[in-house]
Design an enzyme around this catalytic site. Structure first.
Site, short mmCIF file in Angstrom:
data_model
loop_
_atom_site.label_atom_id
_atom_site.label_comp_id
_atom_site.label_asym_id
_atom_site.label_seq_id
_atom_site.Cartn_x
_atom_site.Cartn_y
_atom_site.Cartn_z
NE ARG A 20 -2.08 -1.52 3.39
CZ ARG A 20 -2.36 -1.32 4.67
NH1 ARG A 20 -3.46 -0.70 5.02
NH2 ARG A 20 -1.55 -1.76 5.60
CG ASN A 38 -3.93 -4.56 3.12
OD1 ASN A 38 -3.32 -4.51 2.06
ND2 ASN A 38 -3.31 -4.52 4.29
#
EC number: 3.6.1.7
Length: 93
Positions: A20, A38
């Site tokens: 990320r 996620n």
């Protein structure tokens, strides 16, 4: 400039490896709007919006990911451009 949006689902070893953080940096470098998060199934989901060439470049980069990731697949879907102007990290969904 044609602005497009794409939703990506990235699978493999993509959680717990900085994916990320990497995706945010890469998208900002390409001046894309959108988000990354996620997913509970272990994948990472991305919505990226901007010039078509930049979105394509980002999607290709997502196939590699950060150095500790092991990407096994990237699914790409056309998406409505509901992306924020900036690129942000969102909570797990």
């Amino acid at each position: 400039m044609d602005r497009i949006a794409a939703r990506l689902i990235i699978r493999g070893r993509v959680q717990g490896v900085g994916y990320r953080f990497w995706a945010c940096a890469e998208a900002r470098r390409l001046q894309l709007g959108g988000w990354v998060r996620n997913r509970r199934d272990g994948s990472v989901e991305v919505l990226a919006a901007g010039p078509g060439a930049a979105v394509e470049q980002f999607a290709q980069a997502c196939r590699r990911g950060p150095s500790h990731a092991e990407v096994t697949s990237v699914e790409r879907f056309e998406a409505a451009d509901e992306a924020p102007q900036d690129f942000e990290e969102r909570p797990t969904a």
